[in-house]
Design a protein around this motif. Structure first.
Motif, mmCIF file in Angstrom:
data_model
loop_
_atom_site.group_PDB
_atom_site.id
_atom_site.type_symbol
_atom_site.label_atom_id
_atom_site.label_comp_id
_atom_site.label_asym_id
_atom_site.label_seq_id
_atom_site.Cartn_x
_atom_site.Cartn_y
_atom_site.Cartn_z
ATOM 1 N N ILE A 83 0.716 -1.169 -0.151
ATOM 2 C CA ILE A 83 0.193 0.268 -0.020
ATOM 3 C C ILE A 83 0.668 1.248 0.093
ATOM 4 C CG2 ILE A 83 -1.720 0.778 0.702
ATOM 5 C CD1 ILE A 83 -2.712 -1.396 2.506
ATOM 6 N N GLY A 84 0.371 2.111 -0.658
ATOM 7 C CA GLY A 84 1.299 3.592 -0.633
ATOM 8 C C GLY A 84 0.327 4.565 -0.748
ATOM 9 N N HIS A 85 1.505 5.545 -0.072
ATOM 10 C CA HIS A 85 0.224 6.549 -0.083
ATOM 11 C C HIS A 85 0.979 8.303 -0.308
ATOM 12 C CE1 HIS A 85 -2.841 5.591 3.019
ATOM 13 N NE2 HIS A 85 -1.801 4.663 3.117
ATOM 14 N N VAL A 86 0.635 9.135 -0.825
ATOM 15 C CA VAL A 86 1.498 10.467 -1.223
ATOM 16 C C VAL A 86 0.808 11.488 -1.187
ATOM 17 C CG1 VAL A 86 0.934 10.491 -3.533
ATOM 18 C CG2 VAL A 86 3.028 11.178 -3.244
ATOM 19 N N LEU A 87 0.815 12.219 -0.263
ATOM 20 C CA LEU A 87 0.769 13.481 -0.008
ATOM 21 C C LEU A 87 1.655 14.742 -0.254
ATOM 22 C CD1 LEU A 87 -1.902 15.012 1.778
ATOM 23 C CD2 LEU A 87 0.296 15.053 3.481
ATOM 24 N N ALA A 88 1.741 15.575 -0.942
ATOM 25 C CA ALA A 88 2.497 17.125 -1.930
ATOM 26 C C ALA A 88 2.159 18.075 -0.246
ATOM 27 C CB ALA A 88 1.348 17.655 -2.440
ATOM 28 N N ASP A 89 3.670 18.435 -0.707
ATOM 29 C CA ASP A 89 4.265 18.822 0.418
ATOM 30 C C ASP A 89 3.468 20.604 1.003
ATOM 31 O OD1 ASP A 89 5.793 17.426 1.533
ATOM 32 O OD2 ASP A 89 7.242 18.471 1.125
ATOM 33 N N GLU A 90 2.742 20.659 -0.814
ATOM 34 C CA GLU A 90 2.233 22.315 -0.934
ATOM 35 C C GLU A 90 1.308 22.040 -2.100
ATOM 36 O OE1 GLU A 90 4.462 25.807 -1.842
ATOM 37 O OE2 GLU A 90 5.856 25.715 -0.029
ATOM 38 N N ASP A 91 -0.038 22.683 -1.911
ATOM 39 C CA ASP A 91 -0.998 22.214 -3.019
ATOM 40 C C ASP A 91 -0.391 22.811 -3.968
ATOM 41 O OD1 ASP A 91 -2.785 21.417 -1.531
ATOM 42 O OD2 ASP A 91 -4.056 23.377 -0.790
ATOM 43 N N ILE A 92 -0.880 21.975 -4.848
ATOM 44 C CA ILE A 92 -0.811 22.967 -6.459
ATOM 45 C C ILE A 92 -2.252 22.595 -7.590
ATOM 46 C CG2 ILE A 92 0.590 21.962 -8.594
ATOM 47 C CD1 ILE A 92 1.719 19.425 -6.744
ATOM 48 N N THR A 93 -1.901 23.971 -7.582
ATOM 49 C CA THR A 93 -3.297 24.873 -8.379
ATOM 50 C C THR A 93 -3.365 24.481 -9.979
ATOM 51 O OG1 THR A 93 -2.300 26.517 -7.971
ATOM 52 C CG2 THR A 93 -3.838 25.559 -5.969
ATOM 53 N N ASP A 94 -1.847 24.758 -9.917
ATOM 54 C CA ASP A 94 -1.021 25.275 -11.880
ATOM 55 C C ASP A 94 -1.429 23.217 -12.403
ATOM 56 O OD1 ASP A 94 -1.020 25.535 -13.725
ATOM 57 O OD2 ASP A 94 0.903 26.016 -13.377
ATOM 58 N N PRO A 95 -2.900 23.177 -13.439
ATOM 59 C CA PRO A 95 -2.753 22.224 -13.507
ATOM 60 C C PRO A 95 -1.418 21.735 -14.628
ATOM 61 C CG PRO A 95 -4.305 23.726 -14.886
ATOM 62 C CD PRO A 95 -3.442 24.342 -13.654
#
Length: 174
Positions: A83-95
């Motif tokens: 099982i793998g989880h990933v989480l951005a350190d900052e929100d990425i709003t630019d598509p």
């Protein structure tokens, strides 16, 4: 536990769990049975007596790839789940901006199975949002390749849940 049938290739196995509890002069007995299909039956039990706690699945092992490691190749010593989880350190709003990606490729009997997950949000999983988690089924002897990108800052975690005795051992080859 008992194994029904005597055909060596049999894919169906019946398991019976019998519990006896004796207190004072009385004994209570309870039995549960289930029929399962076993892909590679290599279990042969005549009698099994357990005098204490039984753990069917060993403790899950959590790990992450080292800061400088972007690819890890492993071999599964037993069946299990990765099982793998990933989480951005900052929100990425630019598509157009790249999203952090964690990917797993499981190769068993010459067939590759790919799973990957991305994250564009810095907040942890909540409610219905399960998009930042992957689950890979890993059969014993399978080659496992875990990759992560280095395009943006993020955290990740992997959890190996073995179904038997064995590790997700670094390196390839059984």
């Amino acid at each position: 536990m008992s194994r029904s049938g005597s055909v060596p290739r049999a894919g169906h196995t019946a398991f019976t769990l019998l519990v006896e509890v004796t207190e004072g002069d009385g004994t209570a007995e309870y039995a549960m049975s289930t029929l399962v299909t076993v892909a590679r039956p290599d279990l042969m039990l005549r009698h099994l007596t357990v005098g204490g706690r039984v753990t069917l699945t060993p403790v899950a092992v959590e790990f992450a790839l080292d800061e400088e490691v972007f690819v890890r190749e492993c071999t599964a010593e037993t069946d299990g789940l990765l099982i793998g989880h990933v989480l951005a350190d900052e929100d990425i709003t630019d598509p157009a901006a790249p999203a952090p990606t964690l990917a797993v490729t499981v190769t068993a009997q010459g067939v590759e199975h790919h799973s990957s997950v991305q994250s564009r949000a810095a907040s942890p999983l909540t409610g219905e949002d399960r998009s930042r988690r992957l689950t890979a089924v890993v059969p014993r002897g399978a080659a496992v390749r875990i990759t992560r990108d280095d395009r943006t800052a993020y955290t990740h975690r992997l959890t190996w849940i073995p179904f038997g005795t064995g590790e997700l051992r670094a390196g390839t080859g059984a």
